[in-house]
Design a protein around this motif. Structure first.
Motif, PDB file in Angstrom:
ATOM      1  N   SER A 218      48.029  24.194  18.766  1.00  0.00           N
ATOM      2  CA  SER A 218      48.963  25.192  18.251  1.00  0.00           C
ATOM      3  C   SER A 218      50.169  24.491  17.649  1.00  0.00           C
ATOM      4  O   SER A 218      50.673  23.516  18.215  1.00  0.00           O
ATOM      5  CB  SER A 218      49.413  26.142  19.364  1.00  0.00           C
ATOM      6  N   ASN A 219      50.647  24.995  16.508  1.00  0.00           N
ATOM      7  CA  ASN A 219      51.850  24.407  15.917  1.00  0.00           C
ATOM      8  C   ASN A 219      53.122  25.099  16.383  1.00  0.00           C
ATOM      9  O   ASN A 219      54.192  24.885  15.822  1.00  0.00           O
ATOM     10  CB  ASN A 219      51.765  24.440  14.391  1.00  0.00           C
TER      11      ASN A 219
ATOM     12  N   ASP B 126      50.020  29.562  14.541  1.00  0.00           N
ATOM     13  CA  ASP B 126      48.985  29.061  13.650  1.00  0.00           C
ATOM     14  C   ASP B 126      48.195  27.960  14.355  1.00  0.00           C
ATOM     15  O   ASP B 126      48.724  27.241  15.203  1.00  0.00           O
ATOM     16  CB  ASP B 126      49.599  28.494  12.362  1.00  0.00           C
ATOM     17  N   ALA B 127      46.937  27.818  13.986  1.00  0.00           N
ATOM     18  CA  ALA B 127      46.069  26.812  14.595  1.00  0.00           C
ATOM     19  C   ALA B 127      45.970  25.596  13.695  1.00  0.00           C
ATOM     20  O   ALA B 127      45.894  25.721  12.476  1.00  0.00           O
ATOM     21  CB  ALA B 127      44.679  27.386  14.845  1.00  0.00           C
ATOM     22  N   VAL B 128      45.974  24.411  14.297  1.00  0.00           N
ATOM     23  CA  VAL B 128      45.782  23.154  13.578  1.00  0.00           C
ATOM     24  C   VAL B 128      44.473  22.552  14.055  1.00  0.00           C
ATOM     25  O   VAL B 128      44.296  22.289  15.241  1.00  0.00           O
ATOM     26  CB  VAL B 128      46.944  22.177  13.820  1.00  0.00           C
TER      27      VAL B 128
ATOM     28  N   ASN C  46      41.905  19.407  14.015  1.00  0.00           N
ATOM     29  CA  ASN C  46      41.805  17.974  13.759  1.00  0.00           C
ATOM     30  C   ASN C  46      40.332  17.602  13.656  1.00  0.00           C
ATOM     31  O   ASN C  46      39.506  18.026  14.473  1.00  0.00           O
ATOM     32  CB  ASN C  46      42.476  17.163  14.873  1.00  0.00           C
TER      33      ASN C  46
ATOM     34  N   PHE D  60      43.759  28.364   4.624  1.00  0.00           N
ATOM     35  CA  PHE D  60      44.165  27.110   5.239  1.00  0.00           C
ATOM     36  C   PHE D  60      44.877  26.230   4.218  1.00  0.00           C
ATOM     37  O   PHE D  60      44.825  26.448   3.018  1.00  0.00           O
ATOM     38  CB  PHE D  60      42.946  26.348   5.766  1.00  0.00           C
TER      39      PHE D  60
ATOM     40  N   SER E  72      45.384  21.747   4.135  1.00  0.00           N
ATOM     41  CA  SER E  72      45.238  20.482   4.848  1.00  0.00           C
ATOM     42  C   SER E  72      46.508  19.656   4.711  1.00  0.00           C
ATOM     43  O   SER E  72      47.375  19.929   3.880  1.00  0.00           O
ATOM     44  CB  SER E  72      44.038  19.708   4.293  1.00  0.00           C
ATOM     45  N   ASP E  73      46.621  18.604   5.552  1.00  0.00           N
ATOM     46  CA  ASP E  73      47.795  17.746   5.511  1.00  0.00           C
ATOM     47  C   ASP E  73      47.651  16.693   4.418  1.00  0.00           C
ATOM     48  O   ASP E  73      46.668  16.668   3.682  1.00  0.00           O
ATOM     49  CB  ASP E  73      48.045  17.103   6.877  1.00  0.00           C
TER      50      ASP E  73
ATOM     51  N   SER F 237      43.460  16.842   8.975  1.00  0.00           N
ATOM     52  CA  SER F 237      43.716  18.045   9.758  1.00  0.00           C
ATOM     53  C   SER F 237      44.036  19.178   8.803  1.00  0.00           C
ATOM     54  O   SER F 237      44.405  18.958   7.651  1.00  0.00           O
ATOM     55  CB  SER F 237      44.871  17.831  10.750  1.00  0.00           C
TER      56      SER F 237
ATOM     57  N   THR G  15      45.881  23.305   8.767  1.00  0.00           N
ATOM     58  CA  THR G  15      46.585  24.395   9.432  1.00  0.00           C
ATOM     59  C   THR G  15      46.069  25.708   8.860  1.00  0.00           C
ATOM     60  O   THR G  15      45.976  25.871   7.647  1.00  0.00           O
ATOM     61  CB  THR G  15      48.097  24.286   9.201  1.00  0.00           C
TER      62      THR G  15
ATOM     63  N   GLY H  51      53.180  28.792   5.833  1.00  0.00           N
ATOM     64  CA  GLY H  51      51.837  29.206   6.209  1.00  0.00           C
ATOM     65  C   GLY H  51      51.154  29.958   5.108  1.00  0.00           C
ATOM     66  O   GLY H  51      51.677  30.103   4.000  1.00  0.00           O
TER      67      GLY H  51
END
Length: 967
Positions: A615-616, A620-622, A624, A659, A661-662, A667, A669, A744
């Motif tokens: 969780s961030n 929101d869900a992250v 990996n 979503f 990505s980073d 990963s 979010t 988000g």
């Protein structure tokens, strides 16, 4: 004006030709450039002869000789005593020298001296004369007394000391007519090549054909000399050459005799000896001083002077100077002034704001030493300086421009704004131009050029190569099959080509193959009496997770293998082979047996495996990714499909989520729809995650919050208004703290008919109006989002046994060049035999992008591995219905790459081209053809049987079956 003239070093004049009449300048127009090359001559025994001299310096100036300024003042410093505001027309009567000094008049200026005859330090300061002028000070002694003559002289209107040595173009060969013969009539035409000779070229050259070469030729040789040299050396027995002169400085060479009627390689030109380049300078008349001199006059008549500094040709250490031109020219005012031109594009180094700016001037920077000097002050304490040094690695020092004291660090601070600008904040507001800054870079920007050597630079290399070439020709003549090499055919515009394979299959069928080679050749008597098992698709069925084959399966149900690593084996039946279903694979039951199924929508997705969920802190869900699995991609935005995560994370039910990505791509979010636990959740094994996405940027100009904090309207101020081609989509927003909007992804939909206004579903917002300039909003513009897919499509599954990959074509950016077209065409014959139910089959064409190499397992460094493919949504998706009547279906794709690197795609269906198809995102991609979406009709409990057949991809010589890239 532009031209090449001769500079006579003996008579110090410019001439039109070597030893010819004097050169006269045309009328020069203010604002133009003078581009002039000089070829040096010298009188030897009374004859003008071209000479080679090393030019170490050149200066060209346009101005008035010994002309006085017409306005302004200057200060004169006499050993520390100042004569301030000395007028431009000062005389002994108007001068006010310090005590102990005397002024006397001379033509064009005055002489100042000390009463005791002693020496002094005399310099000019604060010179503000119009036009721009020099204060020349000459010291001399008279009867033992020191005197100083002060003379005011106007600066040249334009001047340059830069020059380049330009070598005249060498002779060159080009093709005029390619030789050939008509196979039908036998008519032949000879190869014609043109030898182009620039009239300014000097030196000698040779013509080469393979390893044969002519004697030395020069610019003075005519067609007779060229013809004799070519026919003597370049041909073999039976060949001849005809040389003609169709226009000035061009010789046409026609290959005749045994050399006629066939294409020939281009002859080569080798410059055997070439003189040094001609010193060439550019004098820019687009100067303020030129236009200032034309005030109130349509023309002026200044002097044009060219001065050369030459090295001593006898090897002496001293250079000597010679003025080769000094003549009066006429300069007239221009009509096409800058104010008459169209609107200019303004490329701001900084966007306008409330800061005070120090303007950039070319005279403030010295390129060679890589530093910039500017004075500032007069209003406020913050100053932005544009230094244009192209780096953030700079050192800044600030001094008081009056006292000369260097400021300490506590007196000011520096903020680096970018590669070309910075801001200085001072502790207190300085006076006008009270401070001076010196900005120094770490060093000049360097560029390393390719280190190449011409053959002529290596002594004796050309002779060695010629000898080896002739010996190789002798060896080739002894080879029984003749010449080893073949000539290259002329380019036809075809860059790359793929021949699609010929395919033929009847399925499901056991036993020996049919004698037929395509569907239309199948004879009913060659078929079995009854067909094999046909499999239905399963619609609107959410998967049921199992770890083994169910003991009491239900028809119309889709089962998912929930094992982490174990496969489930499905037994074969009714002509269908047994099959192993991998973890997370799907299978169904049709009342008789099990068979593997697949969602056709998955064809446009890429599969990843999540290792943990975090969780961030904002709900929101992250996700990996597993370290040894393919990565998602940097800063990707789009839709993500989650499968089988609700066991470990109940809030993350199966479904589709927006979503981002980073920056590393390991990963992502996503908006989960409800809060999840803040702790890290490790998953049991690897769970399936499938994504598809792209992104587009728009600028938010303002936002209004209304409706109890549930909606937000935003209007784009730029031309980049979201254009996603639909009324609803997902958008990824940055954090906007002033209105409580966390970063988000959000659902966005269009507001009414206003194309620039959209509504954002959000929460926790405060009512009111807000303005945001330049806030980036990312949103998927070309992806296959949930809103563009029929909701039932997500849970539609088709039998994998009837899925076929027809072909796969890999294209790279070297083949798919700018301004080229990929044309793919193929044809299929299809039919269903012995079928006791309706039958459909789908034809899909997809493009896919090459992603990063798959990671080494455990980072063991095994080396480069095979790159993966991320498939896009289908560019063509056509369902056809089959019967025992053979049908032919023609399909294809056209992919276009423009000169500006824009890639578009059209589908070709039954000879008609339809634009707007899903295109590859870059020039490295894969195209594949699939048979998918197989389904049969309801049979009221009876066992559906039959045979399906297809053949292609080139049914006959008139249909496609190939992919071709043409320029």
């Amino acid at each position: 004006m532009q031209g090449l003239v001769y500079a006579d070093l003996t008579r110090q004049r410019l001439t039109k030709t070597s030893g010819g009449s004097s050169f006269q300048f045309p009328e020069l127009v203010a604002g133009d450039e003078i581009r002039m090359g000089l070829r040096l001559t010298e009188s030897i025994d009374g004859q003008a002869t071209e000479v080679d001299r090393t030019v170490v310096g050149l200066k060209a100036s346009l101005g008035f000789v010994d002309q006085r300024p017409t306005a302004g003042t200057f200060d004169l410093n006499l050993s520390g005593a100042l004569m301030t505001d000395v007028p431009f027309d000062v005389t002994s009567a108007t001068a006010s020298p310090p005590a102990g000094y005397t002024v006397e008049d001379v033509p064009g200026g005055f002489i100042i001296s000390k009463d005791d005859g002693g020496s002094a330090t005399v310099s000019a300061e604060n010179v503000d004369l119009d036009p721009i002028s020099f204060v020349e000070i000459r010291e001399f002694q008279q009867n033992g007394d020191y005197k100083y003559e002060v003379r005011l002289v106007q600066a040249p209107l334009a001047s340059t000391s830069s020059f380049l040595s330009i070598v005249p173009p060498a002779p060159s060969i080009e093709s005029i007519q390619v030789g050939g013969t008509d196979s039908g009539s036998g008519a032949a035409w000879n190869e014609i090549q043109a030898l182009n000779l620039d009239p300014t070229f000097r030196g000698t050259y040779q013509l080469r054909r393979g390893y044969r070469k002519t004697s030395l030729l020069s610019i003075e040789d005519g067609i007779e000399e060229i013809s004799a040299a070519i026919n003597a050396t370049l041909g073999v027995e039976g060949e001849s050459f005809v040389v003609t002169n169709p226009s000035n400085n061009v010789a046409h060479i026609e290959f005749a005799g045994d050399a006629g009627g066939v294409a020939q390689d281009l002859l080569e030109v080798e410059v055997f000896s070439a003189p040094p380049g001609d010193p060439t300078f550019v004098l820019d008349l687009n100067k303020h001083d030129v236009f200032a001199a034309l005030r109130g006059a349509n023309e002026i008549k200044p002097q044009f002077e060219i001065e050369l500094v030459l090295a001593d040709e006898n090897g002496g250490a001293e250079d000597f100077t010679v003025t080769v031109c000094r003549q009066e020219v006429k300069v007239i005012d221009e009509i096409n002034k800058e104010s008459n031109t169209t609107a200019q594009n303004v490329d701001w180094l900084r966007e306008p704001s409330g800061l005070r700016y120090q303007p950039y001037g070319a005279g403030q920077i010295i390129t060679g030493s890589q530093h910039y000097v500017a004075t500032f002050g007069g209003s406020g304490s913050s100053y932005a300086l544009n230094h244009n040094l192209g780096t953030q690695d700079v050192h800044v020092s600030v001094r008081n421009n009056v006292s000369g004291d260097v400021l300490e660090g506590a007196d000011y601070s520096v903020t680096i704004d970018g590669d070309n600008s910075l801001t200085i904040d001072t502790a207190s507001a300085p006076s006008t131009n009270g401070l001076a800054a010196v900005i120094t870079s770490a060093g000049p920007t360097s560029a390393f050029q390719a280190h190449n050597h011409a053959i002529a630079e290596v002594t004796g290399l050309q002779t060695i190569l010629d000898d080896l070439g002739l010996r190789l020709q002798v060896i080739e003549g002894l080879v029984p099959t003749g010449a080893i090499s073949t000539s290259i055919a002329n380019a036809t515009g075809e860059i790359a080509k793929w021949k699609l394979p010929e395919i033929f299959e009847v399925y499901p069928k056991r036993g020996s193959a049919l004698e037929a080679k395509k569907v239309s050749d199948i004879k009913p008597e060659d078929l079995p009496r009854k067909g094999a098992r046909l499999l239905p698709a399963v619609f609107d069925a959410a998967p049921t997770y199992v770890s083994a084959i169910p003991g009491s399966p239900v028809a119309g149900t889709v089962y998912c293998n929930s094992n982490v690593s174990d496969e489930i084996t499905l037994p074969g039946y009714g002509g269908i082979r047994s099959r192993n279903v991998k973890p997370l694979g799907k299978f169904a039951w049709d009342g008789k047996g099990f068979y593997e199924v697949e969602n056709a929508f998955d064809c446009g997705l890429h599969e990843f495996y999540a290792e943990e969920v975090v969780s961030n802190g904002t709900g929101d869900a992250v996700l990996n990714w597993a370290a040894e699995k393919p990565q998602l991609g940097e800063n990707a935005v789009g839709m993500i499909k989650l499968t089988d995560l609700e066991t470990e994370v109940p809030e993350l039910a199966d479904g589709w989520y927006p979503f981002k990505s980073d920056a590393n791509g390991d990963s992502a979010t996503l908006v989960a729809g409800s809060n999840i636990t803040a702790a890290t959740t490790s998953l049991s094994g690897y769970e399936t995650v499938k994504v598809l996405g792209a992104n587009q940027l728009s600028d938010i100009s303002e936002a209004f919050i209304s409706g109890g904090g549930t909606t937000m309207n935003f209007t784009s101020a730029s031309a980049e208004t979201p254009t996603v081609g639909m009324d609803e989509f997902f958008a990824v927003f940055p954090e906007i703290t002033s209105i409580g909007l966390p970063a988000g992804a959000y659902k966005v939909f269009r507001s009414g008919s206003n194309n620039g206004t959209f509504i954002l579903i959000s929460s926790g917002l405060t009512d009111g109006g807000f303005t945001f300039d330049g806030v980036a909003m990312e949103h998927p513009g070309t992806i296959q989002t949930y809103d563009t897919v029929n909701s039932g499509e997500i849970n539609r599954f088709y039998p994998v046994d009837f899925k076929r990959e027809l072909f796969k074509v890999h294209v790279n950016d070297k083949q798919f060049k700018l301004d080229s077209i990929l044309s793919l065409d193929f044809s299929l014959e299809m039919a269903a035999f012995l079928a006791d139910t309706d039958v459909q089959w789908g034809i899909l064409l997809q493009t896919g992008q090459m992603i990063n190499d798959l990671k080494d397992t455990g980072n063991a460094g095994e080396g480069r591995e095979l790159a993966g493919i991320r498939w896009n949504k289908p560019s063509l998706d056509q369902v056809v219905h089959l019967s025992d009547v053979v049908s032919t279906h023609n399909f294809g794709l056209k992919v276009y790459r423009s000169s500006s690197n824009v890639i578009t795609c059209s589908s070709v269906e039954y000879g008609q081209e339809y634009g707007g198809a899903q295109a590859p995102t870059d020039a490295n991609f894969v195209v594949r053809g699939l048979l998918h979406r197989f389904d049969i009709g309801e049979l009221n409990g009876d066992e559906p049987t039959g045979l399906v057949a297809y053949s292609g991809l080139a049914v006959d010589s008139d249909t496609g079956g190939e992919a071709v890239i043409t320029a």
